[in-house]
Write a protein that holds these residues in place. Structure first.
Motif, PDB file in Angstrom:
ATOM      1  N   LEU A 109      30.465 -21.644  -6.179  1.00 16.37           N
ATOM      2  CA  LEU A 109      29.591 -21.730  -5.009  1.00 16.37           C
ATOM      3  C   LEU A 109      30.395 -21.910  -3.718  1.00 16.37           C
ATOM      4  O   LEU A 109      30.047 -21.352  -2.676  1.00 16.37           O
ATOM      5  N   ALA A 110      31.468 -22.691  -3.797  1.00 16.23           N
ATOM      6  CA  ALA A 110      32.219 -23.034  -2.583  1.00 16.23           C
ATOM      7  C   ALA A 110      33.217 -21.969  -2.157  1.00 16.23           C
ATOM      8  O   ALA A 110      33.496 -21.825  -0.965  1.00 16.23           O
ATOM      9  N   ARG A 111      33.735 -21.201  -3.109  1.00 16.32           N
ATOM     10  CA  ARG A 111      34.805 -20.261  -2.769  1.00 16.32           C
ATOM     11  C   ARG A 111      34.395 -19.229  -1.714  1.00 16.32           C
ATOM     12  O   ARG A 111      35.181 -18.951  -0.797  1.00 16.32           O
ATOM     13  N   PRO A 112      33.195 -18.629  -1.793  1.00 17.20           N
ATOM     14  CA  PRO A 112      32.810 -17.687  -0.733  1.00 17.20           C
ATOM     15  C   PRO A 112      32.833 -18.334   0.652  1.00 17.20           C
ATOM     16  O   PRO A 112      33.252 -17.713   1.628  1.00 17.20           O
ATOM     17  N   TYR A 113      32.394 -19.608   0.728  1.00 21.28           N
ATOM     18  CA  TYR A 113      32.433 -20.322   2.008  1.00 21.28           C
ATOM     19  C   TYR A 113      33.879 -20.482   2.467  1.00 21.28           C
ATOM     20  O   TYR A 113      34.207 -20.254   3.636  1.00 21.28           O
ATOM     21  N   ILE A 114      34.744 -20.888   1.542  1.00 19.25           N
ATOM     22  CA  ILE A 114      36.150 -21.096   1.876  1.00 19.25           C
ATOM     23  C   ILE A 114      36.781 -19.792   2.367  1.00 19.25           C
ATOM     24  O   ILE A 114      37.485 -19.757   3.380  1.00 19.25           O
ATOM     25  N   VAL A 126      44.532 -20.064   9.103  1.00 24.29           N
ATOM     26  CA  VAL A 126      43.736 -21.241   9.465  1.00 24.29           C
ATOM     27  C   VAL A 126      42.455 -21.251   8.638  1.00 24.29           C
ATOM     28  O   VAL A 126      41.728 -20.256   8.590  1.00 24.29           O
ATOM     29  N   ALA A 127      42.184 -22.373   7.980  1.00 25.94           N
ATOM     30  CA  ALA A 127      40.947 -22.544   7.218  1.00 25.94           C
ATOM     31  C   ALA A 127      40.164 -23.699   7.819  1.00 25.94           C
ATOM     32  O   ALA A 127      40.633 -24.834   7.829  1.00 25.94           O
ATOM     33  N   ASP A 128      38.996 -23.405   8.363  1.00 21.39           N
ATOM     34  CA  ASP A 128      38.150 -24.426   8.988  1.00 21.39           C
ATOM     35  C   ASP A 128      37.099 -24.874   7.981  1.00 21.39           C
ATOM     36  O   ASP A 128      36.082 -24.214   7.783  1.00 21.39           O
ATOM     37  N   LEU A 129      37.360 -26.013   7.346  1.00 23.89           N
ATOM     38  CA  LEU A 129      36.459 -26.525   6.313  1.00 23.89           C
ATOM     39  C   LEU A 129      35.658 -27.730   6.803  1.00 23.89           C
ATOM     40  O   LEU A 129      35.162 -28.515   6.004  1.00 23.89           O
ATOM     41  N   ARG A 130      35.508 -27.851   8.116  1.00 20.72           N
ATOM     42  CA  ARG A 130      34.779 -29.007   8.652  1.00 20.72           C
ATOM     43  C   ARG A 130      33.326 -29.029   8.217  1.00 20.72           C
ATOM     44  O   ARG A 130      32.716 -30.085   8.131  1.00 20.72           O
ATOM     45  N   SER A 131      32.767 -27.875   7.936  1.00 20.43           N
ATOM     46  CA  SER A 131      31.371 -27.819   7.490  1.00 20.43           C
ATOM     47  C   SER A 131      31.270 -27.412   6.028  1.00 20.43           C
ATOM     48  O   SER A 131      30.224 -26.938   5.578  1.00 20.43           O
ATOM     49  N   ALA A 132      32.357 -27.602   5.288  1.00 17.39           N
ATOM     50  CA  ALA A 132      32.371 -27.205   3.878  1.00 17.39           C
ATOM     51  C   ALA A 132      31.375 -28.027   3.075  1.00 17.39           C
ATOM     52  O   ALA A 132      31.061 -29.169   3.434  1.00 17.39           O
ATOM     53  N   ILE A 134      29.885 -30.572   0.552  1.00 16.89           N
ATOM     54  CA  ILE A 134      30.438 -31.860   0.121  1.00 16.89           C
ATOM     55  C   ILE A 134      31.070 -31.702  -1.254  1.00 16.89           C
ATOM     56  O   ILE A 134      30.498 -31.101  -2.152  1.00 16.89           O
ATOM     57  N   GLY A 135      32.253 -32.245  -1.406  1.00 13.94           N
ATOM     58  CA  GLY A 135      32.912 -32.207  -2.704  1.00 13.94           C
ATOM     59  C   GLY A 135      34.117 -31.307  -2.772  1.00 13.94           C
ATOM     60  O   GLY A 135      34.810 -31.289  -3.779  1.00 13.94           O
ATOM     61  N   VAL A 136      34.374 -30.519  -1.725  1.00 16.82           N
ATOM     62  CA  VAL A 136      35.584 -29.687  -1.735  1.00 16.82           C
ATOM     63  C   VAL A 136      36.796 -30.615  -1.703  1.00 16.82           C
ATOM     64  O   VAL A 136      36.966 -31.380  -0.765  1.00 16.82           O
ATOM     65  N   ARG A 137      37.594 -30.576  -2.740  1.00  7.89           N
ATOM     66  CA  ARG A 137      38.796 -31.407  -2.803  1.00  7.89           C
ATOM     67  C   ARG A 137      39.966 -30.638  -2.225  1.00  7.89           C
ATOM     68  O   ARG A 137      40.278 -29.546  -2.680  1.00  7.89           O
TER      69      ARG A 137
END
Length: 199
Positions: A109-114, A126-132, A134-137
């Motif tokens: 689920l998270a990889r497409p967002y990343i 640059v990877a902007d994960l400020r709105s990733a 919850i739970g992305v380690r």
């Protein structure tokens, strides 16, 4: 039993290797140490990052909060398994298997967002994960931006602290292109942060 050894300083690919050598246990844990050396020294291949398996997969789910009873319980259970079983037995353990399944489902689920959060600026990914979600380690995805942009030598990951939601920056060198001469440690110190020259 309590074990006492004289302090020592060595250059190695992992701290585990130095400890095992000091305790004369390198032969007992040959494969585990070999894989730990590879992971701790970031000697990974693209496929290890894009589709982690075996020891690399376990490194993605190891609990990093050493004050968390849940992480402590998981880490001790994993270590006990690896001490007496091979990697296949550890991966097939019900408790470990459930954590792996949860991690893989989450990353699906998270990889497409990343991937959508990644942009390149010159030699920097640059990877902007400020709105990733919850739970992305960070430990689980820190090399993913480089794997998706293997020619870029430097990277910045922006994320929110899970403790207080402050914005943090993880700045580092690519493990796939090690040609940068930028001293990231000095750069971070110049703006009040910290770090070292090489990863």
């Amino acid at each position: 039993d309590d074990i006492t050894v004289d302090g020592k300083r060595e250059e190695e690919k992992s701290c585990a290797r130095i400890i095992a050598r000091a305790l004369d246990m390198e032969e007992n844990y040959f494969t585990l140490l070999k894989e730990t050396d590879k992971i701790d020294s970031a000697g990974l291949h693209l496929e290890d990052v894009l589709n982690p398996g075996c020891y690399v997969l376990l490194s993605c789910i190891v609990g990093s909060n050493y004050k968390s009873p849940e992480d402590i319980k998981f880490n001790r259970h994993l270590l006990d398994l690896l001490r007496i079983n091979d990697i296949a037995s550890a991966l097939n353990d019900n408790y470990i298997g459930k954590i792996i399944s949860d991690y893989q489902s989450y990353m699906e689920l998270a990889r497409p967002y990343i991937e959508d959060s990644i942009v390149s600026e010159g030699d920097v990914v640059v990877a902007d994960l400020r709105s990733a979600p919850i739970g992305v380690r960070l430990q689980s995805i820190r090399y993913l931006p480089f794997a998706l942009n293997p020619k870029l030598p430097l990277g910045v990951i922006m994320f929110r602290s899970p403790v207080d939601q402050e914005v943090c920056f993880d700045v580092g060198y690519s493990i796939f292109n090690r040609e940068s001469n930028v001293d990231i440690g000095e750069l971070m110190r110049s703006v009040g942060g910290g770090g070292h020259r090489f990863v």
